[in-house]
Design a protein around this motif. Structure first.
Motif, PDB file in Angstrom:
ATOM      1  N   UNK A  30       0.813  -1.205   0.000  1.00  0.00           N
ATOM      2  CA  UNK A  30       0.000   0.000   0.000  1.00  0.00           C
ATOM      3  C   UNK A  30       0.845   1.254   0.000  1.00  0.00           C
ATOM      4  N   UNK A  31       0.181   2.410   0.027  1.00  0.00           N
ATOM      5  CA  UNK A  31       0.883   3.689  -0.003  1.00  0.00           C
ATOM      6  C   UNK A  31       1.746   3.895   1.235  1.00  0.00           C
ATOM      7  N   UNK A  32       1.463   3.141   2.299  1.00  0.00           N
ATOM      8  CA  UNK A  32       2.262   3.230   3.533  1.00  0.00           C
ATOM      9  C   UNK A  32       3.489   2.335   3.493  1.00  0.00           C
ATOM     10  N   UNK A  33       3.741   1.745   2.313  1.00  0.00           N
ATOM     11  CA  UNK A  33       4.887   0.851   2.088  1.00  0.00           C
ATOM     12  C   UNK A  33       4.820  -0.436   2.893  1.00  0.00           C
ATOM     13  N   UNK A  34       3.616  -0.798   3.328  1.00  0.00           N
ATOM     14  CA  UNK A  34       3.408  -2.040   4.061  1.00  0.00           C
ATOM     15  C   UNK A  34       2.628  -3.029   3.191  1.00  0.00           C
ATOM     16  N   UNK A 167       3.073  -0.582 -19.817  1.00  0.00           N
ATOM     17  CA  UNK A 167       3.684  -1.757 -19.195  1.00  0.00           C
ATOM     18  C   UNK A 167       5.139  -1.504 -18.814  1.00  0.00           C
ATOM     19  N   UNK A 168       5.752  -0.470 -19.394  1.00  0.00           N
ATOM     20  CA  UNK A 168       7.159  -0.168 -19.123  1.00  0.00           C
ATOM     21  C   UNK A 168       7.346   0.726 -17.891  1.00  0.00           C
ATOM     22  N   UNK A 169       6.250   1.234 -17.325  1.00  0.00           N
ATOM     23  CA  UNK A 169       6.378   2.168 -16.185  1.00  0.00           C
ATOM     24  C   UNK A 169       5.530   1.709 -14.997  1.00  0.00           C
ATOM     25  N   UNK A 170       5.357   0.394 -14.853  1.00  0.00           N
ATOM     26  CA  UNK A 170       4.499  -0.145 -13.804  1.00  0.00           C
ATOM     27  C   UNK A 170       5.301  -0.587 -12.581  1.00  0.00           C
ATOM     28  N   UNK A 171       4.749  -0.321 -11.417  1.00  0.00           N
ATOM     29  CA  UNK A 171       5.275  -0.824 -10.150  1.00  0.00           C
ATOM     30  C   UNK A 171       4.555  -2.129  -9.846  1.00  0.00           C
ATOM     31  N   UNK A 172       5.250  -3.239  -9.896  1.00  0.00           N
ATOM     32  CA  UNK A 172       4.604  -4.542  -9.739  1.00  0.00           C
ATOM     33  C   UNK A 172       4.070  -4.768  -8.324  1.00  0.00           C
ATOM     34  N   UNK A 173       4.390  -3.865  -7.395  1.00  0.00           N
ATOM     35  CA  UNK A 173       3.885  -3.998  -6.027  1.00  0.00           C
ATOM     36  C   UNK A 173       2.641  -3.138  -5.781  1.00  0.00           C
ATOM     37  N   UNK A 174       2.195  -2.425  -6.805  1.00  0.00           N
ATOM     38  CA  UNK A 174       1.052  -1.522  -6.703  1.00  0.00           C
ATOM     39  C   UNK A 174      -0.134  -2.157  -7.433  1.00  0.00           C
ATOM     40  N   UNK A 218       0.724  10.837 -11.065  1.00  0.00           N
ATOM     41  CA  UNK A 218       2.088  11.340 -11.255  1.00  0.00           C
ATOM     42  C   UNK A 218       3.079  10.181 -11.256  1.00  0.00           C
ATOM     43  N   UNK A 219       4.364  10.505 -11.137  1.00  0.00           N
ATOM     44  CA  UNK A 219       5.426   9.512 -11.048  1.00  0.00           C
ATOM     45  C   UNK A 219       5.890   9.440  -9.596  1.00  0.00           C
ATOM     46  N   UNK A 220       6.057   8.231  -9.074  1.00  0.00           N
ATOM     47  CA  UNK A 220       6.490   8.092  -7.694  1.00  0.00           C
ATOM     48  C   UNK A 220       7.288   6.817  -7.471  1.00  0.00           C
ATOM     49  N   UNK A 221       7.762   6.650  -6.241  1.00  0.00           N
ATOM     50  CA  UNK A 221       8.569   5.488  -5.888  1.00  0.00           C
ATOM     51  C   UNK A 221       7.713   4.232  -5.763  1.00  0.00           C
ATOM     52  N   UNK A 222       8.376   3.087  -5.828  1.00  0.00           N
ATOM     53  CA  UNK A 222       7.696   1.820  -5.630  1.00  0.00           C
ATOM     54  C   UNK A 222       7.113   1.762  -4.225  1.00  0.00           C
ATOM     55  N   UNK A 223       5.989   1.065  -4.090  1.00  0.00           N
ATOM     56  CA  UNK A 223       5.388   0.870  -2.775  1.00  0.00           C
ATOM     57  C   UNK A 223       6.203  -0.116  -1.935  1.00  0.00           C
ATOM     58  N   UNK A 224       7.093  -0.857  -2.594  1.00  0.00           N
ATOM     59  CA  UNK A 224       7.949  -1.807  -1.873  1.00  0.00           C
ATOM     60  C   UNK A 224       9.266  -1.104  -1.563  1.00  0.00           C
ATOM     61  N   UNK A 225       9.536  -0.748  -0.284  1.00  0.00           N
ATOM     62  CA  UNK A 225      10.706   0.083   0.056  1.00  0.00           C
ATOM     63  C   UNK A 225      12.028  -0.449  -0.474  1.00  0.00           C
ATOM     64  N   UNK A 226      12.204  -1.771  -0.453  1.00  0.00           N
ATOM     65  CA  UNK A 226      13.475  -2.341  -0.900  1.00  0.00           C
ATOM     66  C   UNK A 226      13.689  -2.195  -2.399  1.00  0.00           C
ATOM     67  N   UNK A 227      12.621  -1.857  -3.129  1.00  0.00           N
ATOM     68  CA  UNK A 227      12.719  -1.729  -4.591  1.00  0.00           C
ATOM     69  C   UNK A 227      13.084  -0.330  -5.039  1.00  0.00           C
ATOM     70  N   UNK A 228      13.174   0.620  -4.121  1.00  0.00           N
ATOM     71  CA  UNK A 228      13.437   2.010  -4.501  1.00  0.00           C
ATOM     72  C   UNK A 228      14.920   2.227  -4.778  1.00  0.00           C
ATOM     73  N   UNK A 229      15.230   2.437  -6.037  1.00  0.00           N
ATOM     74  CA  UNK A 229      16.621   2.674  -6.445  1.00  0.00           C
ATOM     75  C   UNK A 229      16.701   3.872  -7.378  1.00  0.00           C
ATOM     76  N   UNK A 230      15.801   4.824  -7.178  1.00  0.00           N
ATOM     77  CA  UNK A 230      15.776   5.999  -8.044  1.00  0.00           C
ATOM     78  C   UNK A 230      14.796   5.872  -9.181  1.00  0.00           C
TER      79      UNK A 230
END
Length: 357
Positions: A30-34, A167-174, A218-230
Protein backbone atom coordinates in the motif's frame (compact mmCIF):
# COMPACT_ATOMS: atom_id res chain seq x y z
CA UNK A 1 -19.66 24.20 -45.13
CA UNK A 2 -16.10 23.19 -44.23
CA UNK A 3 -15.65 21.01 -41.17
CA UNK A 4 -13.05 18.70 -39.61
CA UNK A 5 -14.01 15.20 -40.71
CA UNK A 6 -12.42 11.88 -39.70
CA UNK A 7 -11.85 10.09 -43.00
CA UNK A 8 -9.75 7.16 -41.79
CA UNK A 9 -9.02 5.26 -38.58
CA UNK A 10 -6.65 2.54 -37.43
CA UNK A 11 -5.44 0.88 -34.26
CA UNK A 12 -2.74 -1.46 -33.02
CA UNK A 13 -3.75 -4.05 -30.43
CA UNK A 14 -0.64 -5.66 -28.89
CA UNK A 15 -0.39 -9.46 -29.09
CA UNK A 16 0.77 -10.18 -25.52
CA UNK A 17 -2.27 -11.00 -23.36
CA UNK A 18 -1.92 -10.44 -19.62
CA UNK A 19 -4.80 -12.05 -17.71
CA UNK A 20 -5.85 -11.18 -14.17
CA UNK A 21 -4.78 -14.66 -13.08
CA UNK A 22 -1.20 -13.70 -13.99
CA UNK A 23 -1.14 -11.24 -11.07
CA UNK A 24 -2.04 -13.73 -8.35
CA UNK A 25 1.65 -14.42 -7.67
CA UNK A 26 2.42 -10.71 -7.16
CA UNK A 27 2.97 -9.27 -3.67
CA UNK A 28 1.00 -6.03 -3.28
CA UNK A 29 1.91 -3.13 -0.99
CA UNK A 30 0.00 0.00 0.00
CA UNK A 31 0.88 3.69 0.00
CA UNK A 32 2.26 3.23 3.53
CA UNK A 33 4.89 0.85 2.09
CA UNK A 34 3.41 -2.04 4.06
CA UNK A 35 2.14 -5.33 2.58
CA UNK A 36 -1.62 -5.43 2.02
CA UNK A 37 -3.31 -7.71 4.52
CA UNK A 38 -5.27 -9.64 1.91
CA UNK A 39 -4.39 -12.64 -0.24
CA UNK A 40 -3.35 -11.60 -3.75
CA UNK A 41 -6.12 -13.74 -5.23
CA UNK A 42 -8.72 -11.75 -3.29
CA UNK A 43 -7.13 -8.43 -4.32
CA UNK A 44 -7.24 -9.45 -7.98
CA UNK A 45 -10.86 -10.61 -7.73
CA UNK A 46 -11.96 -7.33 -6.12
CA UNK A 47 -9.99 -5.39 -8.75
CA UNK A 48 -11.93 -7.09 -11.56
CA UNK A 49 -15.28 -6.39 -9.87
CA UNK A 50 -14.48 -2.66 -9.60
CA UNK A 51 -12.74 -1.98 -12.91
CA UNK A 52 -14.35 -4.55 -15.21
CA UNK A 53 -10.90 -5.47 -16.51
CA UNK A 54 -10.40 -9.19 -17.18
CA UNK A 55 -7.24 -8.92 -19.28
CA UNK A 56 -5.05 -6.32 -20.92
CA UNK A 57 -2.47 -6.16 -23.75
CA UNK A 58 1.28 -5.54 -23.59
CA UNK A 59 3.67 -4.93 -26.49
CA UNK A 60 6.47 -7.39 -27.34
CA UNK A 61 9.85 -6.70 -25.71
CA UNK A 62 11.40 -5.30 -28.91
CA UNK A 63 8.57 -2.82 -29.62
CA UNK A 64 8.31 0.82 -28.53
CA UNK A 65 5.57 3.45 -28.37
CA UNK A 66 6.67 5.15 -31.59
CA UNK A 67 6.60 1.79 -33.39
CA UNK A 68 2.98 1.05 -32.53
CA UNK A 69 2.01 4.69 -33.19
CA UNK A 70 3.33 4.29 -36.74
CA UNK A 71 1.49 0.98 -37.22
CA UNK A 72 -1.85 2.50 -36.20
CA UNK A 73 -1.13 5.58 -38.33
CA UNK A 74 -0.40 3.48 -41.42
CA UNK A 75 -3.78 1.78 -41.09
CA UNK A 76 -5.57 5.13 -40.70
CA UNK A 77 -3.87 6.51 -43.81
CA UNK A 78 -4.79 3.41 -45.82
CA UNK A 79 -8.37 3.62 -44.55
CA UNK A 80 -8.67 7.26 -45.64
CA UNK A 81 -7.22 6.57 -49.08
CA UNK A 82 -5.09 9.72 -49.14
CA UNK A 83 -1.46 10.11 -50.18
CA UNK A 84 0.64 10.31 -47.00
CA UNK A 85 2.80 13.02 -48.62
CA UNK A 86 -0.20 15.38 -48.51
CA UNK A 87 -0.47 15.28 -44.70
CA UNK A 88 0.14 18.73 -43.20
CA UNK A 89 0.57 17.76 -39.54
CA UNK A 90 1.27 14.68 -37.42
CA UNK A 91 0.24 14.98 -33.78
CA UNK A 92 1.24 12.18 -31.41
CA UNK A 93 -0.26 12.13 -27.93
CA UNK A 94 1.62 10.11 -25.32
CA UNK A 95 2.90 10.53 -21.77
CA UNK A 96 6.16 8.62 -21.38
CA UNK A 97 7.85 8.59 -24.78
CA UNK A 98 9.79 5.51 -25.86
CA UNK A 99 10.82 3.45 -22.83
CA UNK A 100 12.81 0.44 -23.93
CA UNK A 101 12.15 -2.86 -22.16
CA UNK A 102 14.36 -3.12 -19.06
CA UNK A 103 15.33 0.56 -19.12
CA UNK A 104 14.22 3.38 -16.83
CA UNK A 105 14.75 6.37 -19.13
CA UNK A 106 12.07 7.99 -21.23
CA UNK A 107 13.33 8.82 -24.71
CA UNK A 108 11.55 11.78 -26.34
CA UNK A 109 14.26 13.29 -28.57
CA UNK A 110 13.51 13.34 -31.44
CA UNK A 111 9.81 13.65 -30.77
CA UNK A 112 7.67 10.56 -31.24
CA UNK A 113 5.83 12.39 -34.03
CA UNK A 114 9.13 12.88 -35.86
CA UNK A 115 9.86 9.19 -35.43
CA UNK A 116 6.43 8.32 -36.81
CA UNK A 117 7.01 10.55 -39.84
CA UNK A 118 10.33 8.77 -40.34
CA UNK A 119 8.79 5.30 -39.99
CA UNK A 120 6.04 6.22 -42.46
CA UNK A 121 8.68 7.40 -44.94
CA UNK A 122 7.08 10.82 -45.43
CA UNK A 123 9.55 13.14 -47.21
CA UNK A 124 7.32 16.23 -47.46
CA UNK A 125 9.24 18.93 -45.48
CA UNK A 126 6.02 20.86 -44.84
CA UNK A 127 4.45 17.98 -42.94
CA UNK A 128 4.98 19.19 -39.36
CA UNK A 129 5.24 16.52 -36.62
CA UNK A 130 4.95 17.29 -32.92
CA UNK A 131 3.98 15.66 -29.64
CA UNK A 132 1.33 16.57 -27.10
CA UNK A 133 1.46 15.71 -23.38
CA UNK A 134 -2.00 16.08 -21.85
CA UNK A 135 -2.54 12.96 -19.80
CA UNK A 136 -5.12 10.43 -20.94
CA UNK A 137 -7.14 13.12 -22.83
CA UNK A 138 -4.11 13.70 -25.10
CA UNK A 139 -5.48 12.14 -28.28
CA UNK A 140 -8.73 14.05 -27.95
CA UNK A 141 -6.82 17.28 -27.33
CA UNK A 142 -4.84 16.56 -30.49
CA UNK A 143 -8.13 16.29 -32.37
CA UNK A 144 -9.20 19.64 -30.91
CA UNK A 145 -5.91 21.22 -31.95
CA UNK A 146 -6.21 19.88 -35.48
CA UNK A 147 -9.68 21.46 -35.71
CA UNK A 148 -8.28 24.82 -34.54
CA UNK A 149 -5.38 24.70 -37.02
CA UNK A 150 -7.83 23.95 -39.83
CA UNK A 151 -10.04 26.91 -38.93
CA UNK A 152 -6.96 29.14 -38.74
CA UNK A 153 -6.02 28.18 -42.29
CA UNK A 154 -2.73 26.56 -41.23
CA UNK A 155 -3.52 23.01 -42.36
CA UNK A 156 -6.04 20.90 -44.24
CA UNK A 157 -5.01 17.36 -43.33
CA UNK A 158 -3.82 16.03 -39.97
CA UNK A 159 -2.85 12.65 -38.58
CA UNK A 160 -3.75 12.40 -34.87
CA UNK A 161 -2.33 9.45 -32.93
CA UNK A 162 -2.56 8.27 -29.33
CA UNK A 163 0.01 5.68 -28.29
CA UNK A 164 1.36 4.38 -25.00
CA UNK A 165 3.32 1.48 -23.51
CA UNK A 166 2.37 1.75 -19.86
CA UNK A 167 3.68 -1.76 -19.19
CA UNK A 168 7.16 -0.17 -19.12
CA UNK A 169 6.38 2.17 -16.18
CA UNK A 170 4.50 -0.15 -13.80
CA UNK A 171 5.27 -0.82 -10.15
CA UNK A 172 4.60 -4.54 -9.74
CA UNK A 173 3.88 -4.00 -6.03
CA UNK A 174 1.05 -1.52 -6.70
CA UNK A 175 -2.39 -3.05 -7.36
CA UNK A 176 -3.27 -0.06 -9.57
CA UNK A 177 -0.69 -1.39 -12.02
CA UNK A 178 -3.24 -3.99 -13.10
CA UNK A 179 -5.34 -1.20 -14.70
CA UNK A 180 -2.78 -0.14 -17.26
CA UNK A 181 -1.96 -1.53 -20.69
CA UNK A 182 -0.39 -0.75 -24.07
CA UNK A 183 -1.91 0.23 -27.39
CA UNK A 184 -2.21 2.78 -30.19
CA UNK A 185 -5.05 4.39 -32.10
CA UNK A 186 -5.02 6.91 -34.91
CA UNK A 187 -7.27 8.91 -37.19
CA UNK A 188 -6.81 10.93 -40.35
CA UNK A 189 -8.70 14.24 -40.15
CA UNK A 190 -9.42 16.40 -43.19
CA UNK A 191 -10.92 19.87 -43.48
CA UNK A 192 -13.49 19.43 -46.22
CA UNK A 193 -17.05 20.09 -47.29
CA UNK A 194 -19.53 18.40 -44.99
CA UNK A 195 -21.90 17.10 -47.66
CA UNK A 196 -25.57 16.34 -47.11
CA UNK A 197 -25.17 14.84 -43.62
CA UNK A 198 -23.31 17.93 -42.29
CA UNK A 199 -20.61 15.69 -40.83
CA UNK A 200 -17.60 16.74 -38.78
CA UNK A 201 -16.66 18.28 -35.44
CA UNK A 202 -19.62 20.26 -34.12
CA UNK A 203 -18.18 21.58 -30.87
CA UNK A 204 -15.48 21.05 -28.24
CA UNK A 205 -14.76 21.78 -24.58
CA UNK A 206 -11.64 21.54 -22.41
CA UNK A 207 -11.07 21.98 -18.68
CA UNK A 208 -7.95 21.84 -16.51
CA UNK A 209 -7.61 21.92 -12.70
CA UNK A 210 -4.00 22.14 -11.49
CA UNK A 211 -4.15 23.16 -7.83
CA UNK A 212 -4.69 20.26 -5.38
CA UNK A 213 -5.65 18.14 -8.41
CA UNK A 214 -2.29 18.46 -10.18
CA UNK A 215 -0.70 15.36 -8.65
CA UNK A 216 -3.64 12.96 -8.52
CA UNK A 217 -1.70 11.03 -11.19
CA UNK A 218 2.09 11.34 -11.25
CA UNK A 219 5.43 9.51 -11.05
CA UNK A 220 6.49 8.09 -7.69
CA UNK A 221 8.57 5.49 -5.89
CA UNK A 222 7.70 1.82 -5.63
CA UNK A 223 5.39 0.87 -2.77
CA UNK A 224 7.95 -1.81 -1.87
CA UNK A 225 10.71 0.08 0.06
CA UNK A 226 13.48 -2.34 -0.90
CA UNK A 227 12.72 -1.73 -4.59
CA UNK A 228 13.44 2.01 -4.50
CA UNK A 229 16.62 2.67 -6.45
CA UNK A 230 15.78 6.00 -8.04
CA UNK A 231 13.30 4.45 -10.48
CA UNK A 232 9.88 6.09 -10.70
CA UNK A 233 6.57 4.51 -11.69
CA UNK A 234 3.12 5.70 -12.68
CA UNK A 235 1.08 6.39 -9.52
CA UNK A 236 -2.57 7.26 -9.09
CA UNK A 237 -4.72 8.44 -6.21
CA UNK A 238 -7.64 6.32 -7.37
CA UNK A 239 -10.37 7.62 -5.08
CA UNK A 240 -9.55 11.27 -5.80
CA UNK A 241 -9.43 10.62 -9.56
CA UNK A 242 -12.83 8.90 -9.36
CA UNK A 243 -14.44 11.72 -7.37
CA UNK A 244 -12.97 14.41 -9.63
CA UNK A 245 -14.05 12.64 -12.82
CA UNK A 246 -17.62 11.90 -11.73
CA UNK A 247 -18.06 15.47 -10.55
CA UNK A 248 -16.62 17.37 -13.51
CA UNK A 249 -16.65 15.22 -16.67
CA UNK A 250 -20.48 15.19 -17.00
CA UNK A 251 -20.50 19.00 -16.83
CA UNK A 252 -17.89 19.23 -19.61
CA UNK A 253 -19.87 16.78 -21.74
CA UNK A 254 -23.07 18.77 -21.28
CA UNK A 255 -21.27 22.03 -22.06
CA UNK A 256 -19.83 20.54 -25.25
CA UNK A 257 -23.24 19.29 -26.38
CA UNK A 258 -24.85 22.67 -25.74
CA UNK A 259 -22.08 24.52 -27.62
CA UNK A 260 -22.69 22.17 -30.54
CA UNK A 261 -26.42 22.93 -30.64
CA UNK A 262 -27.25 19.24 -30.25
CA UNK A 263 -30.21 18.00 -28.20
CA UNK A 264 -29.52 15.11 -25.84
CA UNK A 265 -31.99 12.92 -27.74
CA UNK A 266 -29.88 13.18 -30.90
CA UNK A 267 -26.85 11.56 -29.24
CA UNK A 268 -26.22 8.02 -30.52
CA UNK A 269 -22.96 6.98 -28.86
CA UNK A 270 -20.58 8.13 -26.11
CA UNK A 271 -16.92 7.19 -26.56
CA UNK A 272 -15.44 7.73 -23.12
CA UNK A 273 -11.85 7.10 -22.01
CA UNK A 274 -11.61 3.47 -20.93
CA UNK A 275 -10.30 4.09 -17.42
CA UNK A 276 -12.49 2.02 -15.13
CA UNK A 277 -15.86 0.44 -15.93
CA UNK A 278 -17.57 1.62 -12.72
CA UNK A 279 -16.23 5.15 -13.13
CA UNK A 280 -17.27 5.36 -16.79
CA UNK A 281 -20.76 4.13 -15.95
CA UNK A 282 -21.01 6.67 -13.13
CA UNK A 283 -19.93 9.49 -15.45
CA UNK A 284 -22.45 8.61 -18.15
CA UNK A 285 -25.25 8.17 -15.62
CA UNK A 286 -24.40 11.53 -14.03
CA UNK A 287 -24.36 13.12 -17.49
CA UNK A 288 -27.90 11.95 -18.23
CA UNK A 289 -28.97 12.94 -14.71
CA UNK A 290 -28.19 16.53 -15.70
CA UNK A 291 -31.03 16.20 -18.23
CA UNK A 292 -33.31 14.35 -15.84
CA UNK A 293 -32.95 11.18 -17.92
CA UNK A 294 -31.64 7.64 -17.66
CA UNK A 295 -28.78 6.59 -19.91
CA UNK A 296 -30.04 4.60 -22.94
CA UNK A 297 -28.90 1.02 -23.41
CA UNK A 298 -25.83 0.50 -25.62
CA UNK A 299 -25.01 4.23 -25.55
CA UNK A 300 -21.48 3.54 -24.26
CA UNK A 301 -19.25 1.06 -26.14
CA UNK A 302 -16.59 -0.56 -23.95
CA UNK A 303 -13.26 -2.25 -24.64
CA UNK A 304 -11.72 -2.09 -21.16
CA UNK A 305 -12.71 -5.67 -20.32
CA UNK A 306 -10.14 -7.12 -22.71
CA UNK A 307 -7.84 -4.17 -23.54
CA UNK A 308 -7.44 -2.46 -20.17
CA UNK A 309 -6.53 1.22 -19.86
CA UNK A 310 -4.02 2.24 -22.54
CA UNK A 311 -4.32 5.95 -21.69
CA UNK A 312 -4.35 8.13 -24.84
CA UNK A 313 -5.00 5.09 -27.04
CA UNK A 314 -8.33 3.99 -25.53
CA UNK A 315 -10.72 6.32 -27.38
CA UNK A 316 -9.19 6.16 -30.89
CA UNK A 317 -8.87 2.37 -30.57
CA UNK A 318 -12.48 2.00 -29.42
CA UNK A 319 -13.76 4.33 -32.14
CA UNK A 320 -11.88 2.38 -34.81
CA UNK A 321 -13.29 -0.94 -33.54
CA UNK A 322 -16.87 0.33 -33.48
CA UNK A 323 -16.53 2.18 -36.79
CA UNK A 324 -15.38 -1.07 -38.42
CA UNK A 325 -18.06 -3.12 -36.61
CA UNK A 326 -15.60 -5.21 -34.62
CA UNK A 327 -17.50 -4.90 -31.32
CA UNK A 328 -20.70 -6.88 -30.96
CA UNK A 329 -23.97 -4.89 -30.84
CA UNK A 330 -22.15 -1.61 -31.51
CA UNK A 331 -22.21 0.18 -34.85
CA UNK A 332 -22.29 3.64 -36.37
CA UNK A 333 -24.28 5.07 -39.28
CA UNK A 334 -23.86 8.12 -41.47
CA UNK A 335 -25.27 11.15 -39.69
CA UNK A 336 -24.96 9.68 -36.18
CA UNK A 337 -23.95 12.21 -33.52
CA UNK A 338 -21.38 10.92 -31.04
CA UNK A 339 -19.66 12.45 -28.03
CA UNK A 340 -16.01 11.80 -27.15
CA UNK A 341 -14.94 12.54 -23.57
CA UNK A 342 -11.81 11.95 -21.52
CA UNK A 343 -10.18 12.72 -18.18
CA UNK A 344 -6.65 12.25 -16.90
CA UNK A 345 -3.44 13.59 -15.42
CA UNK A 346 -3.29 17.33 -15.06
CA UNK A 347 -6.08 17.02 -14.08
CA UNK A 348 -7.47 17.56 -17.56
CA UNK A 349 -10.88 16.98 -19.10
CA UNK A 350 -12.08 17.41 -22.67
CA UNK A 351 -15.01 16.53 -24.91
CA UNK A 352 -15.76 16.64 -28.64
CA UNK A 353 -19.17 16.42 -30.30
CA UNK A 354 -18.94 14.82 -33.75
CA UNK A 355 -21.35 13.88 -36.53
CA UNK A 356 -20.28 10.81 -38.52
CA UNK A 357 -19.76 11.12 -42.27
Amino acid sequence: MLRSIITGTGCYIPPVIKKNSDFITWSFYGVNNQPLNLPSQEIVKKFEQITGIEERRYVPDNTNTSDIAALAAKLAIEDSGIDAETIDQIIVAHNYGDVKKGRVQSDTVPSLASRVKHLLGISNPYCVPYDILFGCPGWLQGLIQADVFFKAGSAKTCLVIGAETLSRVLDEYDRDSMIFSDGAGACLVEYKETGNVQAGILGTSTRSDCLQEAYFIDFGESFQPASNSGTRYIKMKGRKVYEYAVRHVPEAMKGCLEKSGIAIGELKKIFIHQANEKMDEAIVNAFYDLYGMQAPENIMPMSIHWLGNSSVATIPTLYDLVRKRKIEDQQLHSGDVVLFASVGAGMNINAVCYRCE
